[in-house]
Design a protein around this motif. Structure first.
Motif, PDB file in Angstrom:
ATOM      1  N   ARG A 154       0.844  -1.213   0.000  1.00  0.00           N
ATOM      2  CA  ARG A 154       0.000   0.000   0.000  1.00  0.00           C
ATOM      3  C   ARG A 154       0.868   1.248   0.000  1.00  0.00           C
ATOM      4  NH1 ARG A 154      -3.241  -3.094   3.713  1.00  0.00           N
ATOM      5  NH2 ARG A 154      -2.088  -2.150   5.410  1.00  0.00           N
ATOM      6  N   LYS A 155       1.947   1.220   0.761  1.00  0.00           N
ATOM      7  CA  LYS A 155       2.855   2.356   0.821  1.00  0.00           C
ATOM      8  C   LYS A 155       3.504   2.595  -0.539  1.00  0.00           C
ATOM      9  CE  LYS A 155       6.786   4.154   3.416  1.00  0.00           C
ATOM     10  NZ  LYS A 155       7.745   3.893   4.499  1.00  0.00           N
ATOM     11  N   LYS A 156       3.918   1.517  -1.199  1.00  0.00           N
ATOM     12  CA  LYS A 156       4.536   1.632  -2.521  1.00  0.00           C
ATOM     13  C   LYS A 156       3.539   2.143  -3.537  1.00  0.00           C
ATOM     14  CE  LYS A 156       6.942  -0.880  -6.089  1.00  0.00           C
ATOM     15  NZ  LYS A 156       7.057  -2.128  -6.770  1.00  0.00           N
ATOM     16  N   ALA A 159       3.100   5.825  -3.067  1.00  0.00           N
ATOM     17  CA  ALA A 159       4.262   6.571  -3.561  1.00  0.00           C
ATOM     18  C   ALA A 159       4.278   6.601  -5.083  1.00  0.00           C
ATOM     19  CB  ALA A 159       5.545   5.950  -3.028  1.00  0.00           C
ATOM     20  N   ASP A 160       3.848   5.506  -5.735  1.00  0.00           N
ATOM     21  CA  ASP A 160       3.824   5.455  -7.194  1.00  0.00           C
ATOM     22  C   ASP A 160       2.748   6.371  -7.772  1.00  0.00           C
ATOM     23  OD1 ASP A 160       5.898   3.658  -7.231  1.00  0.00           O
ATOM     24  OD2 ASP A 160       4.624   1.885  -7.533  1.00  0.00           O
ATOM     25  N   SER A 161       1.681   6.590  -7.039  1.00  0.00           N
ATOM     26  CA  SER A 161       0.591   7.420  -7.555  1.00  0.00           C
ATOM     27  C   SER A 161       0.862   8.916  -7.404  1.00  0.00           C
ATOM     28  CB  SER A 161      -0.723   7.053  -6.879  1.00  0.00           C
ATOM     29  OG  SER A 161      -0.672   7.378  -5.510  1.00  0.00           O
TER      30      SER A 161
END
Length: 162
Positions: A154-156, A159-161
């Motif tokens: 979820r954290k990744k 960060a990608d969005s």
């Protein structure tokens, strides 16, 4: 070795196999390459080799006296070396995914051998206790790892969005 002592060794091997089977059952439920029979045989073999080795050490001292030096740790070292070879066979590395699998199963195989050694040395409370600890680590911590993987995903994704 008198037959009564042999029955005691047989009982130790059976207990080690039972406890190793519990760890192996968890690995089987997790669909891992080494399951119940493997863990049972490893724990039983470790108990048997430890018991036989201890008997041999006593017999050598009775026949040849103190002139012969023996080290019971060599028995444990030999067991660990052999078991480590088996454990290494469960480890797979996938280059394309940069992933390694089988490390936990290899560790559980080593742990089952240590459990067998404990039983052979008549450390029954320790053997049962470490079996329960191993099951907690394999089952309980597996759930914690899955939760952490989801949190990291979820954290990744967040960060990608951005």
């Amino acid at each position: 070795m008198p037959w009564q002592e042999q029955l005691g060794v047989l009982g130790s091997v059976a207990l080690a196999m039972l406890l190793g089977g519990l760890i192996g059952a968890e690995r089987k439920l997790a669909d891992k390459p080494a399951g119940m029979r493997t863990h049972m045989l490893i724990a039983g073999a470790a108990a048997l080799l430890t018991a036989i080795g201890s008997t041999l050490v006593v017999n050598v001292h009775q026949v040849q006296g103190d002139a012969v030096r023996s080290d019971p740790l060599r028995i444990i070292e030999a067991i660990i070396t052999g078991i480590s070879f088996i454990g290494a066979g469960t480890i797979l590395r996938y280059n394309q995914r940069e992933r390694v699998e089988g490390l936990t199963t290899a560790a559980s195989i080593l742990f089952s051998a240590a459990l067998g050694i404990c039983v052979a040395r008549q450390l029954y409370v320790l053997a049962v206790g470490i079996t329960l600890l191993a099951l907690f680590v394999l089952r309980g911590m597996g759930a914690v790892e899955r939760w952490l993987d989801k949190a990291m995903s979820r954290k990744k994704d967040a960060a990608d969005s951005v």
